[in-house]
Design a protein around this motif. Structure first.
Motif, short mmCIF file in Angstrom:
data_model
loop_
_atom_site.label_atom_id
_atom_site.label_comp_id
_atom_site.label_asym_id
_atom_site.label_seq_id
_atom_site.Cartn_x
_atom_site.Cartn_y
_atom_site.Cartn_z
N VAL A 5 32.24 48.31 36.33
CA VAL A 5 31.61 46.76 36.29
C VAL A 5 32.80 46.12 36.56
CG1 VAL A 5 30.88 44.72 35.26
CG2 VAL A 5 29.42 47.44 35.59
N GLU A 6 33.99 45.20 37.68
CA GLU A 6 34.84 44.84 37.44
C GLU A 6 34.45 43.36 36.87
OE1 GLU A 6 35.42 47.54 41.29
OE2 GLU A 6 34.29 46.03 40.74
N SER A 7 35.96 42.55 36.65
CA SER A 7 36.10 41.27 36.08
C SER A 7 37.65 40.89 35.77
CB SER A 7 35.13 41.31 34.74
OG SER A 7 35.38 41.94 33.68
N GLY A 8 37.52 39.56 36.22
CA GLY A 8 38.93 39.30 35.75
C GLY A 8 39.51 38.86 37.19
N GLY A 9 39.40 38.73 38.29
CA GLY A 9 39.12 37.86 39.65
C GLY A 9 39.59 37.05 39.63
N GLY A 10 40.16 36.33 40.57
CA GLY A 10 40.11 34.32 40.63
C GLY A 10 41.35 34.50 41.77
N LEU A 11 41.37 32.66 41.90
CA LEU A 11 41.72 32.54 41.71
C LEU A 11 43.32 31.50 41.35
CD1 LEU A 11 43.55 30.66 44.64
CD2 LEU A 11 41.30 28.42 43.52
N VAL A 12 44.80 32.25 41.93
CA VAL A 12 45.77 32.04 40.86
C VAL A 12 47.23 31.12 41.59
CG1 VAL A 12 46.82 34.25 40.78
CG2 VAL A 12 47.40 33.05 39.15
N GLN A 13 48.26 30.49 41.51
CA GLN A 13 49.08 30.56 42.47
C GLN A 13 49.86 31.45 42.19
OE1 GLN A 13 50.39 26.84 40.74
NE2 GLN A 13 49.26 25.07 42.39
N ALA A 14 50.63 31.20 43.52
CA ALA A 14 52.26 32.17 43.39
C ALA A 14 52.66 32.14 42.45
CB ALA A 14 52.64 31.73 45.05
N GLY A 15 53.47 33.37 41.60
CA GLY A 15 54.03 33.16 40.90
C GLY A 15 53.06 34.05 39.14
N GLY A 16 51.65 33.48 39.90
CA GLY A 16 51.34 33.68 38.29
C GLY A 16 50.10 34.71 37.65
N SER A 17 49.75 34.78 37.07
CA SER A 17 49.49 36.51 36.28
C SER A 17 47.90 37.00 36.37
CB SER A 17 49.94 36.92 34.95
OG SER A 17 50.92 37.06 35.78
N LEU A 18 47.56 37.55 36.69
CA LEU A 18 45.98 37.82 36.64
C LEU A 18 45.36 39.57 35.78
CD1 LEU A 18 43.85 36.27 39.87
CD2 LEU A 18 44.17 35.76 37.39
N ARG A 19 44.60 39.46 35.06
CA ARG A 19 44.41 40.57 34.45
C ARG A 19 43.14 41.34 34.62
NH1 ARG A 19 42.81 43.45 28.21
NH2 ARG A 19 43.81 44.92 28.37
N LEU A 20 42.75 41.92 34.94
CA LEU A 20 41.06 42.60 35.97
C LEU A 20 41.14 43.04 34.38
CD1 LEU A 20 42.45 43.27 40.23
CD2 LEU A 20 41.38 41.64 38.56
N SER A 21 39.76 44.04 34.78
CA SER A 21 39.47 44.49 33.99
C SER A 21 37.68 45.90 34.35
CB SER A 21 38.85 43.92 32.26
OG SER A 21 39.75 43.48 32.07
N CYS A 22 37.67 46.86 34.21
CA CYS A 22 36.55 47.42 35.34
C CYS A 22 35.80 49.23 33.29
CB CYS A 22 37.21 48.39 35.51
SG CYS A 22 35.86 49.90 36.46
N ALA A 23 34.71 48.49 33.85
CA ALA A 23 34.41 49.22 32.42
C ALA A 23 33.22 50.00 33.12
CB ALA A 23 33.60 48.18 31.69
N ALA A 24 32.84 51.63 33.07
CA ALA A 24 32.72 52.39 33.73
C ALA A 24 31.50 53.20 32.55
CB ALA A 24 33.22 53.50 33.91
N SER A 25 30.58 53.43 32.63
CA SER A 25 29.44 53.72 32.04
C SER A 25 28.48 55.17 32.28
CB SER A 25 28.43 53.07 31.88
OG SER A 25 27.94 52.63 33.30
#
Length: 121
Positions: A5-25
């Motif tokens: 299960v992934e999370s953390g995506g989205g819309l961001v402006q150039a130069g910005g940051s995002l952190r994606l997470s993935c939890a596996a079971s």
């Protein structure tokens, strides 16, 4: 049954940051990683991490993205900094119980459902 299960995506402006997470079971893994895909193109490698702590990065990710993981919790993260419009894609988490590294789509045993990352200019 393994679920990623992934999370953390989205819309961001150039130069910005995002952190994606993935939890596996459901399992423990030798390696975990991230790929991305845009419409009409093949899924491409972004980064992977091994239980030993070793990592690999695509050239496009070096210096900007950092992969980390907690293998005890079967969780992997992708910190993305200095994002560019060309980083826009669906990002997929991948894990392997058979390979020590995941640098091609054929190395992965399991896939997440994907999370959209859009970088505006």
């Amino acid at each position: 049954q393994v679920q990623l299960v992934e999370s953390g995506g989205g819309l961001v402006q150039a130069g910005g940051s995002l952190r994606l997470s993935c939890a596996a079971s459901g399992r423990t893994f030798y390696a975990m990683g991230w790929f991305r895909q845009t419409p009409g193109k093949e899924r491409e490698f972004v980064a992977d991490i091994r239980r030993s702590g070793g990592t690999d990065y695509a050239d496009s990710a070096k210096g900007r993205f950092t992969i980390s993981a907690d293998f005890a919790k079967s969780t992997v993260y992708l910190q993305m900094n200095s994002l560019k419009p060309e980083d826009s894609a669906v990002y997929y988490c991948a894990t392997s119980r058979s390979k020590l590294r995941i640098t091609t789509v054929y190395d992965a045993d399991y896939w997440g459902q994907g999370t959209q990352v859009t970088v505006s200019s």
